[in-house]
Design a protein around this motif. Structure first.
Motif, PDB file in Angstrom:
ATOM      1  N   HIS A  78      13.553   9.170 -34.603  1.00 48.46           N
ATOM      2  CA  HIS A  78      14.360   8.674 -35.718  1.00 48.46           C
ATOM      3  C   HIS A  78      15.848   8.697 -35.398  1.00 48.46           C
ATOM      4  O   HIS A  78      16.637   8.091 -36.095  1.00 48.46           O
ATOM      5  CB  HIS A  78      14.089   9.493 -36.984  1.00 48.46           C
ATOM      6  N   LEU A  79      16.230   9.381 -34.332  1.00 46.03           N
ATOM      7  CA  LEU A  79      17.647   9.440 -33.957  1.00 46.03           C
ATOM      8  C   LEU A  79      18.078   8.261 -33.101  1.00 46.03           C
ATOM      9  O   LEU A  79      19.209   8.189 -32.656  1.00 46.03           O
ATOM     10  CB  LEU A  79      17.946  10.732 -33.191  1.00 46.03           C
ATOM     11  N   ARG A  80      17.120   7.315 -32.849  1.00 43.55           N
ATOM     12  CA  ARG A  80      17.443   6.279 -31.865  1.00 43.55           C
ATOM     13  C   ARG A  80      18.617   5.407 -32.297  1.00 43.55           C
ATOM     14  O   ARG A  80      19.399   4.972 -31.448  1.00 43.55           O
ATOM     15  CB  ARG A  80      16.215   5.436 -31.539  1.00 43.55           C
ATOM     16  N   LEU A  81      18.770   5.183 -33.614  1.00 38.00           N
ATOM     17  CA  LEU A  81      19.883   4.334 -34.064  1.00 38.00           C
ATOM     18  C   LEU A  81      21.234   4.904 -33.634  1.00 38.00           C
ATOM     19  O   LEU A  81      22.058   4.215 -33.037  1.00 38.00           O
ATOM     20  CB  LEU A  81      19.869   4.250 -35.588  1.00 38.00           C
ATOM     21  N   ILE A  82      21.434   6.193 -33.966  1.00 37.81           N
ATOM     22  CA  ILE A  82      22.715   6.827 -33.623  1.00 37.81           C
ATOM     23  C   ILE A  82      22.895   6.886 -32.115  1.00 37.81           C
ATOM     24  O   ILE A  82      23.971   6.607 -31.588  1.00 37.81           O
ATOM     25  CB  ILE A  82      22.788   8.246 -34.246  1.00 37.81           C
ATOM     26  N   LEU A 128      17.028  -2.392 -30.048  1.00 36.46           N
ATOM     27  CA  LEU A 128      15.990  -2.043 -31.028  1.00 36.46           C
ATOM     28  C   LEU A 128      14.691  -2.806 -30.750  1.00 36.46           C
ATOM     29  O   LEU A 128      13.596  -2.251 -30.886  1.00 36.46           O
ATOM     30  CB  LEU A 128      16.479  -2.336 -32.449  1.00 36.46           C
ATOM     31  N   GLU A 132      11.084  -1.261 -30.053  1.00 39.00           N
ATOM     32  CA  GLU A 132       9.919  -1.612 -30.867  1.00 39.00           C
ATOM     33  C   GLU A 132       8.769  -2.113 -30.003  1.00 39.00           C
ATOM     34  O   GLU A 132       7.609  -1.819 -30.248  1.00 39.00           O
ATOM     35  CB  GLU A 132      10.325  -2.687 -31.874  1.00 39.00           C
TER      36      GLU A 132
END
Lengths: 199, 217
Positions: A78-82, A128, A132
């Protein structure tokens, strides 16, 4: 691999099929030479960030990546965005400094575009999509180069069309943004035809 | 207060973030193949923009100028992660349909633009109102485009049949073109044209006025 390269340039063109980076696409397409500059900058940043993000994702963020350290249950995906945003900002900064040090002429040409790229959704979107679809490192490298090239191709062609459109006689209210959207739609229609090409 | 309210309503049509300021267009086009994804995306974006404006406005005296962009992006990214995880927990199917576009709210120029242009310089209450106006203006465009594309593409709205399609014994032949990427560009282009031809002061003046030259020659 060739399939992936061709698909990422034409059939899955980031701007014309997935609408990524439209803001920059519409804003920086008044002239062909600036479009070429931005296109080259995008190719460079995409080819570096996508594989680097793939490395970080597989090495530190996916489920079980910390098993070697005795932490088998840690899942940081879940930290991949940051993480991705940080990597992109850092790489753009490093690229800018490297260019200034070794290729000052190229740096002045690309100068104003590089900071713009950090918040371009095509760059984050590319990483992203890589996450995915769970590409491996070589696939991510090919994909990153392909989407960069596809984006550059689209903006250069679009800028060439807009240069001609400047002299056209359009209804009121059509000039500028409205005509830009319609032209992008027609280009997108053209690229959609590639979807039928068997690989 | 009336000034704040008139500012709020202006953002819905005349200063609409998508059609006037070209902010946040990427996601506006991508998630509008059906009305339910458009609604979900609107809700997610409005939540993120209101919360981020409130937080950034609260912290505006403590954020150093030099690193303000990094601070803003970190705040927005944290909020987006929370929203994304919430959607995965409570609306898994829709979050699959939205795929990467929820994550892309981080780089949505609308959110960062309002944080930078308004929330950094104004108190909390006006910032939230400004964010809400922009969020609803954005949602309005998404909902209109989403309705057109779902209605003409499938004959349904939110999955409920409005126009009975030929395959089920009705009369409506669905336009599968509406589900493709080019249709979104055309619909937004025509909407921009419509809004600008109604409000001529806003239209970009042609650089070379052919009409004028013709009358002279």
């Amino acid at each position: 691999m060739t399939d992936l390269l061709v698909a990422s340039i034409f059939q899955e063109n980031l701007v014309l099929a997935y609408f990524l980076g439209i803001c920059t696409f519409l804003a920086v397409s008044e002239r062909v030479d600036t479009a070429v500059g931005l296109g080259i900058a995008i190719i460079a940043v995409q080819s570096i960030t996508v594989p680097v993000n793939a490395l970080i994702l597989n090495g530190a963020l996916v489920d079980g990546a910390w098993r070697w350290a005795g932490l088998p249950d840690v899942d940081l995906s879940h930290l991949r965005l940051i993480a991705f945003i940080g990597v992109i900002a850092a790489i753009v900064q490093i690229l800018e400094m490297t260019l200034e040090r070794f290729f000052p002429r190229l740096a002045t040409a690309l100068g104003s575009f590089l900071p713009l790229i950090t918040v371009n959704c095509a760059i984050l979107g590319g990483s992203l999509f890589m996450a995915e679809r769970q590409y491996t490192l070589p696939e991510a490298a090919v994909y990153g180069f392909g989407i960069g090239l596809g984006w550059a191709l689209a903006i250069i062609a679009f800028a060439a069309i807009r240069e001609r459109l400047r002299y056209s006689d359009m209804p009121r209210g059509m000039h500028g943004l409205a005509s830009a959207f319609l032209v992008t739609g027609l280009m997108s229609l053209g690229f959609a035809a590639f979807a039928r090409v068997p690989l | 207060m009336t000034k704040a309210l008139s500012q709020f309503t202006r953002q819905l049509v005349a200063q609409n973030p998508v059609t006037h300021q070209i902010l946040g267009v990427c996601s506006a086009l991508a998630v509008t193949t059906s009305l339910d994804t458009a609604l979900m995306m609107s809700a997610a974006l409005t939540a993120v923009i209101c919360l981020s404006s409130a937080i950034i406005s609260l912290l505006r005296h403590h954020i150093p100028q030099a690193i303000r962009l990094i601070v803003q992006i970190t705040i927005i990214a944290s909020l987006v992660i929370v929203i994304d995880e919430l959607m995965r927990a409570f609306a898994f199917e829709l979050s699959r349909a939205l795929s990467v576009y929820v994550g892309l709210i981080v780089t949505n120029c609308l959110v960062l633009g309002r944080a930078e242009a308004f929330a950094m310089r104004n108190p909390v209450a006006p910032s939230i109102l400004d964010a809400l106006g922009n969020g609803i203006g954005y949602s309005l465009i998404l909902i209109i485009v989403g309705s057109i594309r779902e209605l003409l593409g499938h004959g349904t709205l939110l999955g409920i049949t409005i126009l009975p399609i030929v395959a089920d014994g009705g009369w409506f032949q669905p336009l599968s073109f509406m589900q493709l990427a080019p249709a979104a560009f055309f619909i937004i282009g025509l909407m921009v044209w419509g809004i600008r031809s109604l409000d001529l002061s806003e239209a970009e003046i042609a650089e070379y006025d052919l009409q004028g030259e013709r009358s002279q020659g």
